[in-house]
Design a protein around this motif. Structure first.
Motif, PDB file in Angstrom:
ATOM      1  N   GLU A 104       0.863  -1.187   0.000  1.00  0.00           N
ATOM      2  CA  GLU A 104       0.000   0.000   0.000  1.00  0.00           C
ATOM      3  C   GLU A 104       0.894   1.230   0.000  1.00  0.00           C
ATOM      4  O   GLU A 104       1.972   1.223   0.579  1.00  0.00           O
ATOM      5  N   GLN A 105       0.423   2.311  -0.635  1.00  0.00           N
ATOM      6  CA  GLN A 105       1.164   3.560  -0.592  1.00  0.00           C
ATOM      7  C   GLN A 105       0.260   4.723  -0.963  1.00  0.00           C
ATOM      8  O   GLN A 105      -0.766   4.552  -1.619  1.00  0.00           O
ATOM      9  N   ASP A 106       0.644   5.884  -0.477  1.00  0.00           N
ATOM     10  CA  ASP A 106       0.048   7.148  -0.904  1.00  0.00           C
ATOM     11  C   ASP A 106       1.140   8.197  -0.772  1.00  0.00           C
ATOM     12  O   ASP A 106       2.303   7.857  -0.607  1.00  0.00           O
ATOM     13  N   THR A 107       0.782   9.460  -0.828  1.00  0.00           N
ATOM     14  CA  THR A 107       1.822  10.493  -0.849  1.00  0.00           C
ATOM     15  C   THR A 107       2.626  10.599   0.443  1.00  0.00           C
ATOM     16  O   THR A 107       3.753  11.068   0.415  1.00  0.00           O
ATOM     17  N   GLY A 108       2.094  10.164   1.591  1.00  0.00           N
ATOM     18  CA  GLY A 108       2.795  10.290   2.861  1.00  0.00           C
ATOM     19  C   GLY A 108       3.098   8.973   3.538  1.00  0.00           C
ATOM     20  O   GLY A 108       3.427   8.937   4.720  1.00  0.00           O
ATOM     21  N   ASP A 126       9.330  -6.494   5.928  1.00  0.00           N
ATOM     22  CA  ASP A 126       8.052  -5.831   5.652  1.00  0.00           C
ATOM     23  C   ASP A 126       7.995  -4.600   6.545  1.00  0.00           C
ATOM     24  O   ASP A 126       7.973  -4.725   7.776  1.00  0.00           O
ATOM     25  N   ILE A 127       8.008  -3.418   5.915  1.00  0.00           N
ATOM     26  CA  ILE A 127       8.093  -2.164   6.672  1.00  0.00           C
ATOM     27  C   ILE A 127       7.048  -1.178   6.184  1.00  0.00           C
ATOM     28  O   ILE A 127       6.793  -1.067   4.985  1.00  0.00           O
ATOM     29  N   GLU A 128       6.489  -0.449   7.153  1.00  0.00           N
ATOM     30  CA  GLU A 128       5.633   0.697   6.831  1.00  0.00           C
ATOM     31  C   GLU A 128       6.375   1.946   7.270  1.00  0.00           C
ATOM     32  O   GLU A 128       6.847   2.034   8.400  1.00  0.00           O
ATOM     33  N   TRP A 129       6.497   2.907   6.350  1.00  0.00           N
ATOM     34  CA  TRP A 129       7.067   4.221   6.629  1.00  0.00           C
ATOM     35  C   TRP A 129       5.921   5.207   6.530  1.00  0.00           C
ATOM     36  O   TRP A 129       5.261   5.299   5.502  1.00  0.00           O
ATOM     37  N   ARG A 130       5.650   5.941   7.630  1.00  0.00           N
ATOM     38  CA  ARG A 130       4.518   6.865   7.647  1.00  0.00           C
ATOM     39  C   ARG A 130       4.979   8.228   8.148  1.00  0.00           C
ATOM     40  O   ARG A 130       5.576   8.360   9.207  1.00  0.00           O
ATOM     41  N   LEU A 131       4.656   9.251   7.366  1.00  0.00           N
ATOM     42  CA  LEU A 131       4.987  10.630   7.688  1.00  0.00           C
ATOM     43  C   LEU A 131       3.944  11.201   8.645  1.00  0.00           C
ATOM     44  O   LEU A 131       2.749  10.950   8.481  1.00  0.00           O
ATOM     45  N   SER A 132       4.404  11.985   9.642  1.00  0.00           N
ATOM     46  CA  SER A 132       3.477  12.624  10.580  1.00  0.00           C
ATOM     47  C   SER A 132       2.713  13.742   9.875  1.00  0.00           C
ATOM     48  O   SER A 132       3.080  14.170   8.780  1.00  0.00           O
ATOM     49  N   GLU A 133       1.668  14.222  10.527  1.00  0.00           N
ATOM     50  CA  GLU A 133       0.844  15.315   9.975  1.00  0.00           C
ATOM     51  C   GLU A 133       1.687  16.510   9.544  1.00  0.00           C
ATOM     52  O   GLU A 133       1.534  17.016   8.460  1.00  0.00           O
ATOM     53  N   GLY A 134       2.586  16.959  10.396  1.00  0.00           N
ATOM     54  CA  GLY A 134       3.398  18.138  10.075  1.00  0.00           C
ATOM     55  C   GLY A 134       4.579  17.844   9.164  1.00  0.00           C
ATOM     56  O   GLY A 134       5.237  18.753   8.686  1.00  0.00           O
ATOM     57  N   ALA A 136       7.425  16.409  10.022  1.00  0.00           N
ATOM     58  CA  ALA A 136       8.730  16.466  10.675  1.00  0.00           C
ATOM     59  C   ALA A 136       9.171  15.117  11.226  1.00  0.00           C
ATOM     60  O   ALA A 136      10.339  14.924  11.535  1.00  0.00           O
ATOM     61  N   THR A 137       8.249  14.163  11.346  1.00  0.00           N
ATOM     62  CA  THR A 137       8.569  12.862  11.918  1.00  0.00           C
ATOM     63  C   THR A 137       8.182  11.751  10.947  1.00  0.00           C
ATOM     64  O   THR A 137       7.117  11.794  10.336  1.00  0.00           O
ATOM     65  N   LEU A 138       9.052  10.771  10.836  1.00  0.00           N
ATOM     66  CA  LEU A 138       8.819   9.607   9.992  1.00  0.00           C
ATOM     67  C   LEU A 138       8.865   8.378  10.890  1.00  0.00           C
ATOM     68  O   LEU A 138       9.850   8.151  11.584  1.00  0.00           O
ATOM     69  N   THR A 139       7.782   7.605  10.901  1.00  0.00           N
ATOM     70  CA  THR A 139       7.707   6.422  11.755  1.00  0.00           C
ATOM     71  C   THR A 139       7.909   5.163  10.932  1.00  0.00           C
ATOM     72  O   THR A 139       7.291   4.988   9.883  1.00  0.00           O
ATOM     73  N   GLU A 149      10.346  -4.862  17.447  1.00  0.00           N
ATOM     74  CA  GLU A 149       9.151  -4.977  18.291  1.00  0.00           C
ATOM     75  C   GLU A 149       8.407  -3.663  18.420  1.00  0.00           C
ATOM     76  O   GLU A 149       7.186  -3.644  18.479  1.00  0.00           O
ATOM     77  N   GLU A 150       9.134  -2.559  18.468  1.00  0.00           N
ATOM     78  CA  GLU A 150       8.528  -1.235  18.635  1.00  0.00           C
ATOM     79  C   GLU A 150       8.848  -0.367  17.420  1.00  0.00           C
ATOM     80  O   GLU A 150       9.942  -0.466  16.861  1.00  0.00           O
ATOM     81  N   PRO A 151       7.924   0.507  17.061  1.00  0.00           N
ATOM     82  CA  PRO A 151       8.210   1.436  15.942  1.00  0.00           C
ATOM     83  C   PRO A 151       9.364   2.376  16.293  1.00  0.00           C
ATOM     84  O   PRO A 151       9.607   2.686  17.463  1.00  0.00           O
ATOM     85  N   LEU A 152      10.076   2.822  15.268  1.00  0.00           N
ATOM     86  CA  LEU A 152      11.142   3.813  15.431  1.00  0.00           C
ATOM     87  C   LEU A 152      10.666   5.128  14.831  1.00  0.00           C
ATOM     88  O   LEU A 152      10.021   5.140  13.777  1.00  0.00           O
ATOM     89  N   SER A 153      11.010   6.231  15.497  1.00  0.00           N
ATOM     90  CA  SER A 153      10.642   7.561  14.990  1.00  0.00           C
ATOM     91  C   SER A 153      11.895   8.321  14.599  1.00  0.00           C
ATOM     92  O   SER A 153      12.828   8.476  15.406  1.00  0.00           O
ATOM     93  N   TYR A 154      11.918   8.772  13.355  1.00  0.00           N
ATOM     94  CA  TYR A 154      13.022   9.560  12.817  1.00  0.00           C
ATOM     95  C   TYR A 154      12.566  11.007  12.690  1.00  0.00           C
ATOM     96  O   TYR A 154      11.403  11.268  12.382  1.00  0.00           O
ATOM     97  N   THR A 155      13.501  11.943  12.902  1.00  0.00           N
ATOM     98  CA  THR A 155      13.217  13.361  12.757  1.00  0.00           C
ATOM     99  C   THR A 155      13.918  13.859  11.508  1.00  0.00           C
ATOM    100  O   THR A 155      15.071  13.498  11.232  1.00  0.00           O
TER     101      THR A 155
END
Length: 162
Positions: A104-108, A126-134, A136-139, A149-155
Motif C-alpha cells: 500500500e502507498q500514498d503520498t505520505g 516488511d516495513i511501513e514508513w509513515r509521515l506525521s501530519e506536520g 517532521a517525523t517519519l515512523t 518490536e517497537e516502531p522507530l521515529s526519525y526526525t
C-alpha cells in the motif's frame, strides 16, 4: 468502340475510388484518463494514482532523517541512526534497502517488502514508513519474522539554508 468505352469506364472507376476515403476496420483507440484534483482541476495537486506511483518511494519521505539529533549533525561518520531516502532506495549506516513489493502507498506513506543488502548479506523486511501530519517525523513499523518490536521515529534533518 467497345474497347474505348471499357477503358473510359475503368478510368472513371479508378478516379471515383481515388476520391473516396478508405474505410478503416477495427475499434477506436481508447483514451487514457488524466487524474484530476478534488476540485475538478487537472494535475499539480492531484494525489497520484497507485498505479502511477510504481515502485518509487513517495517524494514526501525523501531526505535525511535521524533517530537522534546528533545523527543529522555528525561529521565523524558515526551517525548510526541516519537514513537517507530517495525515490529508489533507503540508505542506512551499513546497509541499503530497495522496494521489492508494494502492499500500500500514498503520498505520505508506503507499506512494502524491502530488499536489503549490507555487509555481504541480503534479507527482506516488511516495513511501513509513515509521515506525521506536520511532516517532521517519519515512523518506521515492521512486521513479520525478525521485525522490530517497537516502531522507530526519525526526525527530519535540516538542510543548509533552512
Amino acid at each position: 468502340m467497345r474497347i474505348t468505352s471499357s477503358i473510359a469506364a475503368l478510368a472513371s472507376l479508378v478516379l471515383v475510388s481515388a476520391c473516396t476515403e478508405p474505410v478503416e476496420d477495427g475499434p477506436e483507440p481508447e483514451e487514457t484518463m488524466m487524474p484530476v484534483e478534488p476540485d475538478g482541476g487537472i494535475g499539480d495537486g492531484a494525489t497520484p494514482l497507485p498505479e502511477l506511483l510504481g515502485t518509487a518511494i513517495p517524494e514526501a519521505l525523501h531526505g535525511r532523517w535521524g533517530l537522534v539529533p546528533a545523527d543529522c549533525t555528525s561529521t565523524r561518520g558515526d551517525a548510526k541512526g541516519l537514513i537517507t531516502i530517495d525515490a529508489e532506495r533507503i540508505e542506512f549506516y551499513e546497509s541499503r534497502a530497495v522496494v521489492d513489493e508494494i502492499e500500500e502507498q500514498d503520498t505520505g506513506m508506503i507499506r512494502a517488502r524491502f530488499a536489503f543488502t549490507g555487509e555481504g548479506q541480503e534479507w527482506t523486511r516488511d516495513i511501513e514508513w509513515r509521515l506525521s501530519e506536520g511532516g517532521a517525523t517519519l515512523t518506521r513499523s515492521e512486521s513479520g519474522e525478525d521485525a522490530l518490536e517497537e516502531p522507530l521515529s526519525y526526525t527530519k534533518c535540516e538542510t543548509e539554508g533552512e
